[in-house]
Design an enzyme around this catalytic site. Structure first.
Site, PDB file in Angstrom:
ATOM      1  N   GLN A  59      43.863  52.376  56.079  1.00 51.29           N
ATOM      2  CA  GLN A  59      42.646  52.570  56.894  1.00 51.29           C
ATOM      3  C   GLN A  59      41.637  51.450  56.633  1.00 51.29           C
ATOM      4  O   GLN A  59      40.415  51.671  56.662  1.00 51.29           O
ATOM      5  CB  GLN A  59      42.024  53.944  56.605  1.00 51.29           C
ATOM      6  CG  GLN A  59      42.739  55.108  57.251  1.00 51.29           C
ATOM      7  CD  GLN A  59      42.575  55.134  58.779  1.00 51.29           C
ATOM      8  OE1 GLN A  59      41.748  54.431  59.361  1.00 51.29           O
ATOM      9  NE2 GLN A  59      43.386  55.948  59.446  1.00 51.29           N
ATOM     10  N   SER A  60      42.123  50.250  56.416  1.00 51.82           N
ATOM     11  CA  SER A  60      41.237  49.131  56.078  1.00 51.82           C
ATOM     12  C   SER A  60      40.199  48.840  57.166  1.00 51.82           C
ATOM     13  O   SER A  60      40.542  48.605  58.327  1.00 51.82           O
ATOM     14  CB  SER A  60      42.098  47.889  55.850  1.00 51.82           C
ATOM     15  OG  SER A  60      41.306  46.718  55.892  1.00 51.82           O
ATOM     16  N   ASN A  61      38.933  48.824  56.768  1.00 49.50           N
ATOM     17  CA  ASN A  61      37.863  48.429  57.689  1.00 49.50           C
ATOM     18  C   ASN A  61      37.962  46.939  58.006  1.00 49.50           C
ATOM     19  O   ASN A  61      37.679  46.510  59.118  1.00 49.50           O
ATOM     20  CB  ASN A  61      36.496  48.702  57.066  1.00 49.50           C
ATOM     21  CG  ASN A  61      36.290  50.178  56.780  1.00 49.50           C
ATOM     22  OD1 ASN A  61      36.502  51.011  57.636  1.00 49.50           O
ATOM     23  ND2 ASN A  61      35.879  50.491  55.553  1.00 49.50           N
TER      24      ASN A  61
END
Ligand SMILES: *Cc1c(COP(=O)(O)O)cnc(C)c1O
Length: 363
Positions: A93-95
């Site tokens: 879920q990397s921003n």
């Protein structure tokens, strides 16, 4: 004109940064800059402290957060080098990966994201949170094991992908490390420090604090503060890894830009949350706090970075007030809202009986 807004523009550093080495020659404008600063009455802050927030969650809707600030320099560098593909990496879920996918699509570049995940089947990889936006921007996604490190999995995978693209199409790729934290991305938060000076922070605040994940936000603000006479105290709230890791990462960036006479240890106060459960893992108390911040202030914090950071910060202000230079603290909100959309808050809201607040008005 359709293409003109994302063209490179020449970059002139602020006068106080002009002695640095490796100053980028260009940048692109992607972020909605001059993000507002306002008072923030989160639960637990006791007088005489006051807390304000700088809203870098408002740098854009899908570009939200701190990564777009770094991408303004990284993607300009990619264009300078004639690259057509952007390859980067992070957690599932990397921003940072989401901001890269969005910005790349806006600039006509193809994005490739190497993501760490516990999932082994590609069909099981969901379409939620940041991943939804990654996919909607046409990103190519590659999965490596959750335990994989930058050296063991992420970097070698990125290099293999670049090689494959070169062999099949002849096109060049631009590789961005975890979180966009290197001496190019560093100029993102050097630029933000300049923006904050124009917003009066040198006179109005004593301390600045933010979530630290890969280090360039801390490094950029620390460099800005140092070159302006260290008027503020910089506190990095560590959400994963430890102080030693970040000092090494920041010192490497300082060396790269020619600041060899000062060290991260003298510039940044690293605060390790005492009960930190690790990257992306929250205690029940933390989850309860994130919900209360939303109810009390209408500013949403995310479980992985900003929520943990503000909780650690308030705890530290209460337990060790002398760690702070003064009593006027500015929290930099670094974004992360899409991390909330992976379903993890559903149960928390049920526990708080916040899912009962629904009345059906027909029979
Ligand atoms: C990446 C990230 C951070 C950490 O910033 P670094 O420059 O990587 O240390 C903080 N908050 C959010 C929401 C992030 O996505």
């Amino acid at each position: 004109m359709a293409t003109s807004s994302f063209c490179r523009i020449p970059y002139e550093p602020p006068a106080w940064a002009s002695k640095l080495k490796k100053i980028p020659s260009s940048r692109v404008k992607l972020a909605h800059a001059d993000t507002p600063i306002h008072e923030w009455k989160v639960p637990g802050v006791k007088a005489p402290f006051t807390l304000h927030v700088k809203r870098d969650d408002l740098t854009g809707s899908t570009l939200t957060g701190n990564k777009v600030r770094k991408l303004e320099f990284l993607l300009a560098d990619a264009l300078d080098k004639g690259c057509k593909h952007i390859i980067t990496c992070g957690g599932i879920q990397s921003n940072h990966c989401r901001a890269t996918a969005v910005a790349s699509a806006q600039m006509g570049l193809k994005s490739h994201l190497v993501l760490r995940s516990k999932l082994k089947n590609s069909e099981d990889v969901p379409c939620n949170g940041n991943l939804l936006l990654d996919r909607m921007c046409g990103a190519q996604i590659y999965i490596v094991p959750w335990e994989g490190t930058y050296e063991s999995h992420l970097k070698p995978s990125m290099e293999n992908i670049a090689r494959g693209i070169k062999e099949s199409s002849g096109e060049d790729s631009y590789l961005i490390p975890v979180g966009g934290s290197n001496s190019v991305g560093l100029f993102g938060y050097i630029t933000v420090f300049h923006e904050m000076i124009s917003q009066g922070i040198l006179d109005n605040f004593d301390d600045i604090a933010f979530a630290c994940g890969s280090g360039a936000t801390a490094a950029g603000l620390a460099v800005g503060n140092y070159l302006n006479g260290s008027k503020l105290k910089i506190h990095a709230l560590i959400v994963c890894e430890d102080a030693k890791f970040y000092n090494a990462a920041i010192n490497e960036m300082l060396d790269d830009v020619g600041l060899t006479d000062v060290r991260s240890e003298d510039m940044v106060d690293m605060i390790e949350g005492p009960e930190n459960q690790g990257y992306g893992v929250s205690t029940q108390e933390e989850l309860d706090y994130f919900v209360q911040v939303g109810i009390d202030t209408g500013v949403i914090v995310d479980p992985t970075y900003t929520g943990k950071a503000v909780k650690f910060l308030v705890q530290e202000m209460n337990n060790h007030p002398d760690r702070f230079k003064g009593r006027r603290v500015l929290f930099l909100h670094t974004g992360g809202i899409y991390g909330l959309f992976d379903g993890r808050m559903d149960n928390v809201l049920k526990q708080h009986e916040m899912t009962n607040r629904v009345k059906i008005l027909y029979d």
